[in-house]
Design a protein around this motif. Structure first.
Motif, short mmCIF file in Angstrom:
data_model
loop_
_atom_site.label_atom_id
_atom_site.label_comp_id
_atom_site.label_asym_id
_atom_site.label_seq_id
_atom_site.Cartn_x
_atom_site.Cartn_y
_atom_site.Cartn_z
N MET A 176 -2.86 40.12 -36.63
CA MET A 176 -2.92 41.53 -36.25
C MET A 176 -4.12 41.69 -35.33
O MET A 176 -5.25 41.45 -35.74
CB MET A 176 -3.05 42.41 -37.50
N VAL A 200 1.25 42.49 -33.24
CA VAL A 200 1.38 41.57 -34.36
C VAL A 200 2.01 40.30 -33.80
O VAL A 200 3.14 40.32 -33.30
CB VAL A 200 2.25 42.16 -35.49
N ARG A 224 6.37 45.45 -39.60
CA ARG A 224 5.62 46.41 -38.78
C ARG A 224 5.11 47.57 -39.64
O ARG A 224 3.95 47.99 -39.51
CB ARG A 224 6.51 46.93 -37.65
N CYS A 243 2.21 46.43 -41.63
CA CYS A 243 1.00 46.17 -40.84
C CYS A 243 0.30 47.45 -40.39
O CYS A 243 -0.92 47.46 -40.20
CB CYS A 243 1.35 45.33 -39.60
#
Length: 348
Positions: free
Chosen positions: A183, A191, A223, A226
């Protein structure tokens, strides 16, 4: 204007409503969103051709103009300022000079641009022979079929543009849903993941990847996980982070990429996403490092390969730290005139 490998509508800030809701309603109307074809507007029925740049004379010391980028969704009634766009940035300098916000200075004019989305500055060098912007030249970039005048863009201090740190989790590698990833935010939150960890080669076409529903669903799950870890919060309705699958270079470059923006595969790769991917390639624990072909020296020209070619990034290093990144872009003015909305008085 075409800016880099994107296309968008450029406005003077004073020509748009001050109220954000009214501004966004106007932009959705003129682009023809929401509609997959954008048939009732001037949008290009693709995220890469549904963009807006808003430009104002800057009151900041040492800065010429302020630039706000807006992504107008194609099939949703959404306008997002959650990211920057380095391709649309390529047209900001020429636009500012043509609109009288910046005075041309000789055959080349340096335009210092404050990027409102990320609170950072970029410098664009615009060709202005005889004090007039020219779009004619012999610079070629992958994804654009004809040559144009070169517009070098230099980015400095882009680390943590939206996430607050180059590595928002503090680690070069994390594991989410069983996938090793990096990240990272060096101008664009991304990412970075190995394509092979998803059972693909990373050389598939854009159409093949867009049709791979299992892959897209898995990427979106990762996603969403993250987003909070990258200090972006709930990213369900945001265009960041960009999910980027990497594999070994195929055409003499540094790395091969397939980037999602965020739900469709990018035809190429965004400028600042390319800067961020190049930065990940230089981190020894990142999934990108083991796949990348890195040139020697403190100034590294790295070709970031993508579905329609490659984007060259020149990374200047101080030890293991990227101190600045530059990229060559081009732009072209497509038309200049009036655009009409179809809002009712109640909607306005």
């Amino acid at each position: 204007m075409r800016g880099g490998t994107s296309k968008g509508v450029y406005f003077l800030g004073d020509d748009l409503p001050d109220d954000i809701a009214a501004r966004d309603a106007f932009l959705l109307s003129i682009m023809g969103s929401p509609d997959p074809r954008q048939i009732n507007g001037i949008g290009g029925a693709d995220p890469l051709a549904s963009k807006v740049g808003i430009v104002r004379k800057s009151a900041r010391a040492g800065v010429d103009v302020d630039y706000l980028f807006l992504q107008v969704y194609v099939d949703q009634a959404l306008v997002s300022d959650a990211q920057n766009c380095g391709n649309i940035l390529a047209g900001i300098g020429p636009f500012a000079i043509e609109r009288g916000l910046v005075e041309p200075m000789g055959d080349e004019t340096r335009v210092r641009i404050y990027m409102e989305n990320t609170d950072q500055i970029a410098v664009a060098v615009v060709q202005t022979p005889n004090g007039v912007v020219t779009y004619q030249g012999d610079a070629m970039i992958d994804g654009v079929p004809r040559p144009s005048a070169p517009i070098p863009l230099e980015f400095q201090d882009t680390a943590g543009s939206m996430c607050g740190a180059l590595l928002p989790t503090g680690d070069e590698v994390d594991v989410i849903d069983g996938i090793e990833l990096t990240m990272i935010d060096n101008g664009m939150p991304c990412v970075i993941m190995r394509a092979t960890d998803f059972g693909i080669t990373g050389t598939e076409t854009r159409e093949e990847l867009d049709g791979n529903e299992a892959l897209r669903t898995r990427l979106e799950t990762i996603r969403l996980a993250c987003g909070p870890l990258m200090n972006l919060g709930d990213v369900r309705d945001k265009t960041v982070p960009k999910m980027t699958l990497v594999s070994a270079p195929q055409n003499g470059g540094a790395i091969m990429t397939r980037s999602f923006i965020p739900h469709r595969c990018h035809a190429s790769i965004g400028v600042l996403a390319a800067v961020t991917v190049a930065s990940a390639c230089l981190m020894k624990k990142s999934p990108a490092y083991e796949l990348a072909a890195i040139p020697d020296g403190d100034s590294k020209t790295m070709q970031i390969e993508h579905p329609i070619g490659a984007t060259a990034i020149v990374a200047r290093m101080d030890g293991d730290t990227v101190t600045s990144a530059a990229i060559l872009r081009t732009a072209r003015k497509l038309f200049d005139g009036r655009v009409f909305h179809d809002l009712t008085e109640e909607e306005i």
